[in-house]
Design a protein around this motif. Sequence first.
Motif, mmCIF file in Angstrom:
data_model
loop_
_atom_site.group_PDB
_atom_site.id
_atom_site.type_symbol
_atom_site.label_atom_id
_atom_site.label_comp_id
_atom_site.label_asym_id
_atom_site.label_seq_id
_atom_site.Cartn_x
_atom_site.Cartn_y
_atom_site.Cartn_z
ATOM 1 N N LEU A 281 -1.335 -120.434 -93.375
ATOM 2 C CA LEU A 281 -1.777 -119.059 -93.629
ATOM 3 C C LEU A 281 -3.121 -119.057 -94.337
ATOM 4 O O LEU A 281 -3.975 -118.227 -94.079
ATOM 5 N N GLN A 282 -3.316 -120.030 -95.246
ATOM 6 C CA GLN A 282 -4.597 -120.083 -95.940
ATOM 7 C C GLN A 282 -5.713 -120.334 -94.931
ATOM 8 O O GLN A 282 -6.778 -119.742 -95.012
ATOM 9 N N MET A 283 -5.415 -121.187 -93.947
ATOM 10 C CA MET A 283 -6.397 -121.470 -92.907
ATOM 11 C C MET A 283 -6.769 -120.182 -92.166
ATOM 12 O O MET A 283 -7.911 -119.984 -91.783
ATOM 13 N N LYS B 223 4.263 -109.640 -85.651
ATOM 14 C CA LYS B 223 4.788 -110.420 -86.773
ATOM 15 C C LYS B 223 3.750 -111.407 -87.312
ATOM 16 O O LYS B 223 3.127 -111.176 -88.341
ATOM 17 N N ASP B 224 3.557 -112.490 -86.610
ATOM 18 C CA ASP B 224 2.717 -113.574 -87.122
ATOM 19 C C ASP B 224 1.257 -113.169 -87.296
ATOM 20 O O ASP B 224 0.645 -113.373 -88.348
ATOM 21 N N PHE B 225 0.703 -112.577 -86.250
ATOM 22 C CA PHE B 225 -0.717 -112.232 -86.284
ATOM 23 C C PHE B 225 -0.993 -111.174 -87.349
ATOM 24 O O PHE B 225 -1.907 -111.304 -88.157
ATOM 25 N N TRP B 226 -0.178 -110.121 -87.354
ATOM 26 C CA TRP B 226 -0.385 -109.035 -88.321
ATOM 27 C C TRP B 226 -0.237 -109.539 -89.750
ATOM 28 O O TRP B 226 -1.017 -109.189 -90.634
ATOM 29 N N THR B 227 0.768 -110.388 -89.972
ATOM 30 C CA THR B 227 0.995 -110.917 -91.315
ATOM 31 C C THR B 227 -0.188 -111.755 -91.783
ATOM 32 O O THR B 227 -0.598 -111.656 -92.937
ATOM 33 N N SER B 228 -0.739 -112.544 -90.898
ATOM 34 C CA SER B 228 -1.827 -113.413 -91.351
ATOM 35 C C SER B 228 -3.089 -112.602 -91.660
ATOM 36 O O SER B 228 -3.855 -112.973 -92.532
ATOM 37 N N GLY C 59 -10.892 -111.246 -83.167
ATOM 38 C CA GLY C 59 -9.526 -111.406 -82.659
ATOM 39 C C GLY C 59 -9.398 -112.593 -81.721
ATOM 40 O O GLY C 59 -8.439 -113.370 -81.808
ATOM 41 N N GLN C 60 -10.389 -112.752 -80.858
ATOM 42 C CA GLN C 60 -10.385 -113.902 -79.949
ATOM 43 C C GLN C 60 -10.433 -115.217 -80.719
ATOM 44 O O GLN C 60 -9.682 -116.144 -80.438
ATOM 45 N N GLY C 61 -11.328 -115.266 -81.699
ATOM 46 C CA GLY C 61 -11.474 -116.484 -82.492
ATOM 47 C C GLY C 61 -10.212 -116.813 -83.267
ATOM 48 O O GLY C 61 -9.745 -117.951 -83.289
ATOM 49 N N ARG D 281 -7.174 -120.120 -83.037
ATOM 50 C CA ARG D 281 -6.704 -121.022 -84.090
ATOM 51 C C ARG D 281 -5.203 -120.904 -84.324
ATOM 52 O O ARG D 281 -4.523 -121.876 -84.579
ATOM 53 N N PHE D 282 -4.715 -119.648 -84.271
ATOM 54 C CA PHE D 282 -3.302 -119.421 -84.603
ATOM 55 C C PHE D 282 -2.359 -120.025 -83.575
ATOM 56 O O PHE D 282 -1.258 -120.433 -83.907
ATOM 57 N N THR D 283 -2.762 -120.011 -82.316
ATOM 58 C CA THR D 283 -1.799 -120.376 -81.278
ATOM 59 C C THR D 283 -1.963 -121.806 -80.788
ATOM 60 O O THR D 283 -1.338 -122.208 -79.814
ATOM 61 N N LYS D 284 -2.805 -122.566 -81.488
ATOM 62 C CA LYS D 284 -2.998 -123.959 -81.084
ATOM 63 C C LYS D 284 -1.662 -124.697 -80.970
ATOM 64 O O LYS D 284 -1.441 -125.456 -80.048
ATOM 65 N N ASP D 285 -0.782 -124.445 -81.963
ATOM 66 C CA ASP D 285 0.474 -125.199 -82.009
ATOM 67 C C ASP D 285 1.672 -124.336 -81.620
ATOM 68 O O ASP D 285 2.816 -124.690 -81.879
ATOM 69 N N THR D 286 1.402 -123.183 -81.051
ATOM 70 C CA THR D 286 2.498 -122.289 -80.678
ATOM 71 C C THR D 286 2.875 -122.540 -79.221
ATOM 72 O O THR D 286 1.995 -122.648 -78.374
ATOM 73 N N PRO D 287 4.186 -122.643 -78.948
ATOM 74 C CA PRO D 287 4.577 -122.804 -77.545
ATOM 75 C C PRO D 287 4.179 -121.563 -76.747
ATOM 76 O O PRO D 287 3.976 -120.487 -77.301
ATOM 77 N N ARG D 288 4.069 -121.680 -75.471
ATOM 78 C CA ARG D 288 3.671 -120.559 -74.626
ATOM 79 C C ARG D 288 4.688 -119.427 -74.717
ATOM 80 O O ARG D 288 5.852 -119.639 -74.991
ATOM 81 N N PHE D 289 4.222 -118.227 -74.498
ATOM 82 C CA PHE D 289 5.096 -117.066 -74.613
ATOM 83 C C PHE D 289 5.820 -116.832 -73.292
ATOM 84 O O PHE D 289 5.269 -117.086 -72.225
ATOM 85 N N LYS D 290 7.054 -116.309 -73.409
ATOM 86 C CA LYS D 290 7.804 -116.197 -72.161
ATOM 87 C C LYS D 290 7.487 -114.925 -71.386
ATOM 88 O O LYS D 290 7.569 -114.907 -70.160
ATOM 89 N N ASP D 291 7.081 -113.873 -72.085
ATOM 90 C CA ASP D 291 6.638 -112.672 -71.352
ATOM 91 C C ASP D 291 5.764 -111.785 -72.242
ATOM 92 O O ASP D 291 5.463 -112.152 -73.381
#
Lengths: 159, 159
Positions: free
Chosen positions: A1-3, B71-76, B45-47, B51-61
């Motif tokens: 999150l810091q990143m 959740k994740d994006f808004w929180t960060s 947002g693109q940038g 970074r955020f999704t580098k380690d995130t598995p692909r989304f199913k839909d």
Amino acid sequence: LQMADEALFQFLHSEIIQYVNSAETGESENGRCVSKLENMGFRVGQGLIERFTKDTPRFKDELDVMKFICKDFWTSVFKKQIDNLRTNHQGIYVLQDNKFRLLTQLSAGKQYMEHAPKFLAFTCGLVRGALSNLGVKSIVTAEVSVMPACKFQVMIQKM
Amino acid sequence: LQMADEALFQFLHSEIIQYVNSAETGESENGRCVSKLENMGFRVGQGLIERFTKDTPRFKDELDVMKFICKDFWTSVFKKQIDNLRTNHQGIYVLQDNKFRLLTQLSAGKQYMEHAPKFLAFTCGLVRGALSNLGVKSIVTAEVSVMPACKFQVMIQKM
């Protein structure tokens, strides 16, 4: 999150530079761009220091204030401390950051050096604004030696 | 420290609004100001999503992508989740934030409502840019109901 926070700041910072750079057209455009960025930094620095020092006891002297800027303030904004602080004990302080976050985006070639002032102006203002709100009037300039290392020089203005 | 990051983002965001607002003069200045801010948000947002999704598995839909944004994006970015996500299952999503961080600086009076679009444009672009990099083309608009609550409407553009 810091990143994530760091990335957000870096992306916003470079958007601002691009935009200010494109919006300021005219004779002395480069100077105006740098001074606009410095002013933005100044106001942000003032705002931030107000929040940071709400619960901080008063500082005992000027050096104490500078140490706070180099440690706490720098860490909260740039996620690292200033690497080296020097002073001539006559109102000049040199803050050296060996890996300045906002320069790591710029490529290291000599041909990019001309853009460096734009990448440092916001931070010069940030320091000047923070110091100003702590009662220390100053002039802050910056120079790049070998990217991404740089030095900020603070000249205290005696009142 | 988290509060510091949040403050830094808020101060920078309001500096950008002020500056873009003052720099865009001319016939349709208000529209241009909003669109400049939206474009900045788009690129940020693109940038960020890269970074955020580098380690995130692909989304199913598509819904899975929207949940990630809420959740994740808004929180960060905003230090809280979206409070409510609704969809008509035909490509329209409504994201409601009951206490949107970038509006809490604006005073709650009716006389400030006219400025609200400027305070929402960057975030509309942010969402559009994030979605775009996840392969979802969209149009994002926003409206304020009672400050600081607001709704972002995402209309998916089918290709």
